[in-house]
Design a protein around this motif. Structure first.
Motif, PDB file in Angstrom:
ATOM      1  N   PHE A  36       0.839  -1.197   0.000  1.00  0.00           N
ATOM      2  CA  PHE A  36       0.000   0.000   0.000  1.00  0.00           C
ATOM      3  C   PHE A  36       0.875   1.250   0.000  1.00  0.00           C
ATOM      4  O   PHE A  36       0.650   2.180  -0.769  1.00  0.00           O
ATOM      5  N   GLU A  37       1.868   1.283   0.862  1.00  0.00           N
ATOM      6  CA  GLU A  37       2.745   2.451   0.955  1.00  0.00           C
ATOM      7  C   GLU A  37       3.498   2.684  -0.348  1.00  0.00           C
ATOM      8  O   GLU A  37       3.670   3.828  -0.773  1.00  0.00           O
ATOM      9  N   SER A  38       3.909   1.629  -1.007  1.00  0.00           N
ATOM     10  CA  SER A  38       4.599   1.767  -2.293  1.00  0.00           C
ATOM     11  C   SER A  38       3.635   2.227  -3.380  1.00  0.00           C
ATOM     12  O   SER A  38       3.942   3.143  -4.152  1.00  0.00           O
ATOM     13  N   GLY A  39       2.455   1.616  -3.445  1.00  0.00           N
ATOM     14  CA  GLY A  39       1.485   1.933  -4.490  1.00  0.00           C
ATOM     15  C   GLY A  39       0.868   3.315  -4.372  1.00  0.00           C
ATOM     16  O   GLY A  39       0.394   3.876  -5.356  1.00  0.00           O
ATOM     17  N   VAL A  42       3.305   6.664  -0.305  1.00  0.00           N
ATOM     18  CA  VAL A  42       3.529   7.045   1.094  1.00  0.00           C
ATOM     19  C   VAL A  42       4.992   6.844   1.458  1.00  0.00           C
ATOM     20  O   VAL A  42       5.584   7.657   2.170  1.00  0.00           O
ATOM     21  N   ASP A  43       5.586   5.771   0.927  1.00  0.00           N
ATOM     22  CA  ASP A  43       7.000   5.505   1.235  1.00  0.00           C
ATOM     23  C   ASP A  43       7.926   6.582   0.666  1.00  0.00           C
ATOM     24  O   ASP A  43       9.002   6.828   1.206  1.00  0.00           O
ATOM     25  N   ARG A  44       7.500   7.255  -0.397  1.00  0.00           N
ATOM     26  CA  ARG A  44       8.305   8.355  -0.961  1.00  0.00           C
ATOM     27  C   ARG A  44       8.057   9.665  -0.208  1.00  0.00           C
ATOM     28  O   ARG A  44       8.979  10.454   0.007  1.00  0.00           O
ATOM     29  N   ALA A  45       6.787   9.905   0.142  1.00  0.00           N
ATOM     30  CA  ALA A  45       6.431  11.152   0.834  1.00  0.00           C
ATOM     31  C   ALA A  45       6.984  11.195   2.253  1.00  0.00           C
ATOM     32  O   ALA A  45       7.337  12.258   2.756  1.00  0.00           O
ATOM     33  N   THR A  57       3.688  -0.148  13.386  1.00  0.00           N
ATOM     34  CA  THR A  57       2.699  -1.195  13.084  1.00  0.00           C
ATOM     35  C   THR A  57       1.315  -0.642  12.761  1.00  0.00           C
ATOM     36  O   THR A  57       0.395  -1.416  12.492  1.00  0.00           O
ATOM     37  N   LEU A  58       1.154   0.680  12.775  1.00  0.00           N
ATOM     38  CA  LEU A  58      -0.151   1.285  12.513  1.00  0.00           C
ATOM     39  C   LEU A  58      -0.530   1.147  11.034  1.00  0.00           C
ATOM     40  O   LEU A  58       0.280   1.410  10.150  1.00  0.00           O
ATOM     41  N   VAL A  59      -1.767   0.751  10.780  1.00  0.00           N
ATOM     42  CA  VAL A  59      -2.293   0.651   9.421  1.00  0.00           C
ATOM     43  C   VAL A  59      -2.943   1.997   9.093  1.00  0.00           C
ATOM     44  O   VAL A  59      -3.798   2.481   9.836  1.00  0.00           O
ATOM     45  N   GLU A  60      -2.542   2.609   7.975  1.00  0.00           N
ATOM     46  CA  GLU A  60      -3.088   3.902   7.540  1.00  0.00           C
ATOM     47  C   GLU A  60      -4.609   3.817   7.367  1.00  0.00           C
ATOM     48  O   GLU A  60      -5.141   2.829   6.853  1.00  0.00           O
ATOM     49  N   GLY A  61      -5.309   4.872   7.756  1.00  0.00           N
ATOM     50  CA  GLY A  61      -6.754   4.918   7.566  1.00  0.00           C
ATOM     51  C   GLY A  61      -7.150   4.770   6.110  1.00  0.00           C
ATOM     52  O   GLY A  61      -8.104   4.057   5.776  1.00  0.00           O
ATOM     53  N   PHE A  62      -6.410   5.445   5.216  1.00  0.00           N
ATOM     54  CA  PHE A  62      -6.738   5.330   3.789  1.00  0.00           C
ATOM     55  C   PHE A  62      -6.486   3.918   3.264  1.00  0.00           C
ATOM     56  O   PHE A  62      -7.118   3.488   2.295  1.00  0.00           O
ATOM     57  N   HIS A  63      -5.580   3.177   3.905  1.00  0.00           N
ATOM     58  CA  HIS A  63      -5.376   1.778   3.539  1.00  0.00           C
ATOM     59  C   HIS A  63      -6.657   1.002   3.848  1.00  0.00           C
ATOM     60  O   HIS A  63      -7.152   0.245   3.003  1.00  0.00           O
ATOM     61  N   LEU A  64      -7.207   1.201   5.055  1.00  0.00           N
ATOM     62  CA  LEU A  64      -8.462   0.526   5.405  1.00  0.00           C
ATOM     63  C   LEU A  64      -9.573   0.888   4.431  1.00  0.00           C
ATOM     64  O   LEU A  64     -10.295   0.017   3.949  1.00  0.00           O
ATOM     65  N   LEU A  65      -9.713   2.179   4.138  1.00  0.00           N
ATOM     66  CA  LEU A  65     -10.757   2.631   3.224  1.00  0.00           C
ATOM     67  C   LEU A  65     -10.604   1.971   1.854  1.00  0.00           C
ATOM     68  O   LEU A  65     -11.594   1.572   1.239  1.00  0.00           O
ATOM     69  N   SER A  66      -9.378   1.822   1.395  1.00  0.00           N
ATOM     70  CA  SER A  66      -9.148   1.221   0.071  1.00  0.00           C
ATOM     71  C   SER A  66      -9.568  -0.246   0.022  1.00  0.00           C
ATOM     72  O   SER A  66      -9.781  -0.787  -1.058  1.00  0.00           O
ATOM     73  N   LEU A  67      -9.709  -0.884   1.163  1.00  0.00           N
ATOM     74  CA  LEU A  67     -10.106  -2.295   1.213  1.00  0.00           C
ATOM     75  C   LEU A  67     -11.621  -2.505   1.162  1.00  0.00           C
ATOM     76  O   LEU A  67     -12.087  -3.623   0.952  1.00  0.00           O
ATOM     77  N   ALA A  68     -12.406  -1.442   1.341  1.00  0.00           N
ATOM     78  CA  ALA A  68     -13.859  -1.580   1.468  1.00  0.00           C
ATOM     79  C   ALA A  68     -14.490  -2.323   0.293  1.00  0.00           C
ATOM     80  O   ALA A  68     -15.298  -3.238   0.492  1.00  0.00           O
TER      81      ALA A  68
END
Length: 159
Positions: A36-39, A42-45, A57-68
């Motif tokens: 997710f961070e690569s796609g 986030v890893d660049r920013a 270990t925190l999962v980004e909120g937008f990562h969760l949203l993208s899974l809906a």
């Protein structure tokens, strides 16, 4: 898992307002977070160590949203029936509590509204992700989908 009338698999109708679809619990892994961070860059920013306060270990909120969308499709299983759908937008999203890598997340999707639109339906669902055992949800999103009969495309589609 609940697949009832008004899910993606059948024609939605106002009678399904209030229906709740419960998906299978899922776990976000370190590999999922890294992808997710690569796609999403986030890893660049935020290169490693750029924000030392951010829990590793925190999962980004937008990562969760993208899974809906995928989590809903998994909950519906093979019951796709005669409808297909597009994302139509979000009314409200809140990231209420934290999800960490390895937490079991329990998804539910409650149908709040169904409105006719151009031969299909706009369907508003409240998507709630809750960490197993938590008192409060991790994420709540009011999410609109636009459902059409198979073989029909939306009027604004460009070719």
């Amino acid at each position: 898992m609940t697949n009832a009338p008004g899910s993606e698999g059948t024609s939605p109708a106002p009678a399904v307002v209030g229906q709740v679809i419960t998906g299978e619990a899922f776990v976000v892994t370190r590999e999922d977070v890294d992808r997710f961070e690569s796609g999403t860059w986030v890893d660049r920013a935020y290169p490693e160590g750029a924000v030392p306060e951010f829990p590793e270990t925190l999962v980004e909120g937008f990562h969760l949203l993208s899974l809906a969308d995928a989590v809903l499709q998994f909950a519906l299983g093979d019951d796709r029936g005669s409808m297909w759908g597009l994302n139509y937008g979000l009314d409200k999203v809140r990231f209420v509590s934290q999800v960490h890598i390895g937490d079991r997340v329990l998804p539910t999707f409650e149908t709040l509204a169904v409105e006719p639109k151009d031969g299909g339906f706009k369907v508003l669902r409240r998507c709630t992700f809750t960490v197993e055992g938590a008192e409060r949800p991790a994420m709540v999103a009011d999410w609109w989908g636009y459902q059409l009969p198979r073989g029909v495309v939306e009027k604004s589609r460009r070719f």
